[in-house]
Design a protein around this motif. Structure first.
Motif, PDB file in Angstrom:
ATOM      1  N   GLY A  83       0.814  -1.211   0.000  1.00 16.63           N
ATOM      2  CA  GLY A  83       0.000   0.000   0.000  1.00 16.63           C
ATOM      3  C   GLY A  83       0.845   1.257   0.000  1.00 16.63           C
ATOM      4  N   GLY A  84       2.030   1.189   0.581  1.00 16.15           N
ATOM      5  CA  GLY A  84       2.925   2.338   0.621  1.00 16.15           C
ATOM      6  C   GLY A  84       3.743   2.511  -0.635  1.00 16.15           C
ATOM      7  N   CYS A  85       3.772   1.515  -1.494  1.00 14.20           N
ATOM      8  CA  CYS A  85       4.561   1.596  -2.720  1.00 14.20           C
ATOM      9  C   CYS A  85       3.849   2.461  -3.752  1.00 14.20           C
ATOM     10  N   SER A  86       4.641   3.070  -4.622  1.00 17.57           N
ATOM     11  CA  SER A  86       4.063   3.929  -5.649  1.00 17.57           C
ATOM     12  C   SER A  86       3.285   3.140  -6.690  1.00 17.57           C
ATOM     13  N   VAL A  87       3.428   1.821  -6.695  1.00 13.15           N
ATOM     14  CA  VAL A  87       2.711   0.994  -7.665  1.00 13.15           C
ATOM     15  C   VAL A  87       1.207   1.186  -7.535  1.00 13.15           C
ATOM     16  N   PHE A  88       0.710   1.416  -6.312  1.00  8.37           N
ATOM     17  CA  PHE A  88      -0.721   1.526  -6.083  1.00  8.37           C
ATOM     18  C   PHE A  88      -1.177   2.966  -5.858  1.00  8.37           C
ATOM     19  N   ARG A  89      -0.350   3.939  -6.140  1.00  9.53           N
ATOM     20  CA  ARG A  89      -0.705   5.332  -5.896  1.00  9.53           C
ATOM     21  C   ARG A  89      -1.648   5.837  -6.970  1.00  9.53           C
ATOM     22  N   ASN A  90      -2.602   6.650  -6.564  1.00  7.94           N
ATOM     23  CA  ASN A  90      -3.478   7.288  -7.542  1.00  7.94           C
ATOM     24  C   ASN A  90      -3.329   8.802  -7.491  1.00  7.94           C
ATOM     25  N   GLU A  91      -2.359   9.274  -6.688  1.00 11.54           N
ATOM     26  CA  GLU A  91      -2.060  10.698  -6.636  1.00 11.54           C
ATOM     27  C   GLU A  91      -0.696  10.888  -5.987  1.00 11.54           C
ATOM     28  N   TYR A  92      -0.123  12.046  -6.236  1.00  8.90           N
ATOM     29  CA  TYR A  92       1.116  12.454  -5.580  1.00  8.90           C
ATOM     30  C   TYR A  92       0.881  13.834  -5.003  1.00  8.90           C
ATOM     31  N   THR A  93       1.386  14.053  -3.809  1.00  6.78           N
ATOM     32  CA  THR A  93       1.378  15.385  -3.234  1.00  6.78           C
ATOM     33  C   THR A  93       2.824  15.737  -2.925  1.00  6.78           C
ATOM     34  N   PHE A  94       3.294  16.808  -3.547  1.00  8.62           N
ATOM     35  CA  PHE A  94       4.661  17.280  -3.358  1.00  8.62           C
ATOM     36  C   PHE A  94       4.620  18.484  -2.450  1.00  8.62           C
ATOM     37  N   SER A  95       5.440  18.484  -1.413  1.00  6.81           N
ATOM     38  CA  SER A  95       5.483  19.625  -0.501  1.00  6.81           C
ATOM     39  C   SER A  95       6.174  20.802  -1.191  1.00  6.81           C
ATOM     40  N   GLN A  96       5.965  21.971  -0.652  1.00  8.97           N
ATOM     41  CA  GLN A  96       6.615  23.153  -1.205  1.00  8.97           C
ATOM     42  C   GLN A  96       8.128  23.001  -1.147  1.00  8.97           C
ATOM     43  N   SER A  97       8.646  22.420  -0.074  1.00  7.67           N
ATOM     44  CA  SER A  97      10.103  22.248   0.028  1.00  7.67           C
ATOM     45  C   SER A  97      10.630  21.249  -1.001  1.00  7.67           C
ATOM     46  N   GLN A  98       9.886  20.181  -1.293  1.00  3.35           N
ATOM     47  CA  GLN A  98      10.300  19.231  -2.338  1.00  3.35           C
ATOM     48  C   GLN A  98      10.336  19.927  -3.705  1.00  3.35           C
ATOM     49  N   LEU A  99       9.311  20.713  -3.985  1.00  2.91           N
ATOM     50  CA  LEU A  99       9.248  21.425  -5.265  1.00  2.91           C
ATOM     51  C   LEU A  99      10.341  22.480  -5.355  1.00  2.91           C
TER      52      LEU A  99
ATOM     53  N   LYS B 192       9.870  10.748 -12.132  1.00  2.00           N
ATOM     54  CA  LYS B 192      10.707   9.593 -12.420  1.00  2.00           C
ATOM     55  C   LYS B 192       9.829   8.579 -13.152  1.00  2.00           C
ATOM     56  N   PRO B 193      10.400   7.782 -14.061  1.00  2.00           N
ATOM     57  CA  PRO B 193       9.576   6.814 -14.813  1.00  2.00           C
ATOM     58  C   PRO B 193       8.745   5.899 -13.913  1.00  2.00           C
ATOM     59  N   GLU B 194       9.316   5.461 -12.789  1.00  4.48           N
ATOM     60  CA  GLU B 194       8.573   4.548 -11.914  1.00  4.48           C
ATOM     61  C   GLU B 194       7.385   5.220 -11.231  1.00  4.48           C
ATOM     62  N   GLN B 195       7.378   6.544 -11.152  1.00  4.91           N
ATOM     63  CA  GLN B 195       6.240   7.245 -10.572  1.00  4.91           C
ATOM     64  C   GLN B 195       5.035   7.216 -11.504  1.00  4.91           C
ATOM     65  N   LEU B 196       5.269   6.920 -12.768  1.00  2.00           N
ATOM     66  CA  LEU B 196       4.184   6.927 -13.744  1.00  2.00           C
ATOM     67  C   LEU B 196       3.889   5.521 -14.266  1.00  2.00           C
ATOM     68  N   ARG B 197       4.076   4.521 -13.387  1.00  2.96           N
ATOM     69  CA  ARG B 197       3.739   3.132 -13.707  1.00  2.96           C
ATOM     70  C   ARG B 197       2.776   2.629 -12.641  1.00  2.96           C
TER      71      ARG B 197
END
Length: 188
Positions: free
Chosen positions: A25-41, A158-163
């Motif tokens: 459940g924590g892996c990006s394989v099952f993610r349906n959204e991403y939230t990037f913090s202001q500091s990450q951006l 990253k490519p794996e974020q979009l799989r």
């Protein structure tokens, strides 16, 4: 005896199954959204600067030290930079100041990036600018935002974020939050 061993085995198997489910459940394989913090951006943006560009073979423009601000009420971002403009024909020394633009965001599939969409000049203050050049400089600020920074990447996936489960997916709705940016992932 067999009953106790079997119960222990079933309990251990249950714990392992829960741990595996939690891990998956924590892996990006099952993610349906991403939230990037202001500091990450902000960190991702800083890696893309300084930005150097020659315009019309007359002006050397450098933008450095980007600062990202989020406007959740308008679903837009503001990016401010230190600006240096050099033109040896008109100025004895490079002009420096502050440049800021206001922009929407969109996803650019070829680069897998969140990019600036329809940026507009919000501020273009240059120290020591002779008054006869202020109109031309304001026009240059508009050109900077409309032509040179249109489509400029804010964040690259990253490519794996979009799989998703072995299938390529693409970002959908992009929402600017007070403290980050949320990107929904379109399911296949």
């Amino acid at each position: 005896m067999i009953g106790t061993t079997r119960r222990r085995w079933l309990a251990a198997a249950g714990v392992a199954a829960l741990a595996t489910a939690g891990w998956l459940g924590g892996c990006s394989v099952f993610r349906n959204e991403y939230t990037f913090s202001q500091s990450q951006l902000q960190a991702a943006l800083e890696k893309k600067f300084p930005f150097n560009k020659r315009y019309m073979e007359l002006f050397d423009i450098q933008l450095a030290n980007p600062q990202l601000m989020l406007d959740a009420t308008r679903n837009r971002v503001t990016v401010a930079f230190d600006a240096t403009i050099d033109n040896r024909l008109f100025f004895r020394q490079p002009l420096t100041g502050r440049f800021a633009l206001d922009s929407a965001l969109r996803y650019d599939q070829p680069t897998r990036s969140l990019v600036l969409q329809d940026p507009e000049v919000k501020q273009f203050d240059v120290q020591g600018l002779p008054s006869q050049f202020s109109r031309q400089l304001n026009a240059l600020g508009g050109i900077l935002s409309e032509q040179l920074l249109q489509g400029y990447p804010l964040y690259t996936f990253k490519p794996e974020q979009l799989r998703l489960a072995g299938t390529n997916v693409e970002p959908g709705t992009i929402t600017v939050l007070p403290d980050g940016i949320n990107v929904k992932i379109n399911r296949p």
